[in-house]
Design a protein around this motif. Sequence first.
Motif, mmCIF file in Angstrom:
data_model
loop_
_atom_site.group_PDB
_atom_site.id
_atom_site.type_symbol
_atom_site.label_atom_id
_atom_site.label_comp_id
_atom_site.label_asym_id
_atom_site.label_seq_id
_atom_site.Cartn_x
_atom_site.Cartn_y
_atom_site.Cartn_z
ATOM 1 N N GLN A 1 -4.273 7.430 -12.890
ATOM 2 C CA GLN A 1 -3.732 7.142 -11.611
ATOM 3 C C GLN A 1 -4.761 7.498 -10.514
ATOM 4 O O GLN A 1 -4.819 7.095 -9.436
ATOM 5 N N ARG B 1 -8.609 1.574 -4.890
ATOM 6 C CA ARG B 1 -8.058 1.094 -3.850
ATOM 7 C C ARG B 1 -8.433 1.457 -2.892
ATOM 8 O O ARG B 1 -8.826 1.164 -1.545
ATOM 9 N N GLN C 1 0.926 -1.279 -0.062
ATOM 10 C CA GLN C 1 -0.012 -0.071 0.067
ATOM 11 C C GLN C 1 0.977 1.068 -0.134
ATOM 12 O O GLN C 1 0.630 2.213 -0.719
ATOM 13 N N GLU D 1 4.141 1.380 -1.051
ATOM 14 C CA GLU D 1 4.607 1.534 -2.407
ATOM 15 C C GLU D 1 3.672 2.022 -3.417
ATOM 16 O O GLU D 1 4.077 2.862 -4.206
ATOM 17 N N HIS D 2 2.283 1.612 -3.383
ATOM 18 C CA HIS D 2 1.373 2.078 -4.397
ATOM 19 C C HIS D 2 1.139 3.461 -4.177
ATOM 20 O O HIS D 2 1.056 4.224 -5.089
ATOM 21 N N SER E 1 -6.039 4.930 -7.691
ATOM 22 C CA SER E 1 -6.123 5.441 -6.282
ATOM 23 C C SER E 1 -7.513 5.143 -5.597
ATOM 24 O O SER E 1 -7.915 4.790 -4.547
#
Length: 101
Positions: free
Chosen positions: A94, A101, A42, A44-45, A98
């Motif tokens: 992106q 998630r 999470q 890193e993302h 986001s």
Amino acid sequence: AEAELARSATNAEHRQQLQVSEARLREENLEHRFSMRVAELQQEHAAAVYEAQLRAQQVEADLRQRVQGGEVARAGRSAVEDDLHQARALLATQEQVSEAR
């Protein structure tokens, strides 16, 4: 003989309790490792999304400055606008990732 049998039964019960405890510890360890890995992914993302958004904003600002500054020839203007469109699409993608998630 009865004392030996009782001692043997007690030892077997202790071994079983020890095995159950060991299995519980292994399970807790796996759960902890899994949780830590999820948190790492999470993080890193989130960092990747932030970097992509920053890059897209930098590209957009640079292209806007080039277009507004008149440094782009009319023939190249379409290519720059395409780059600007791609930067905006990357940013939108992106943001969607986001939100998903």
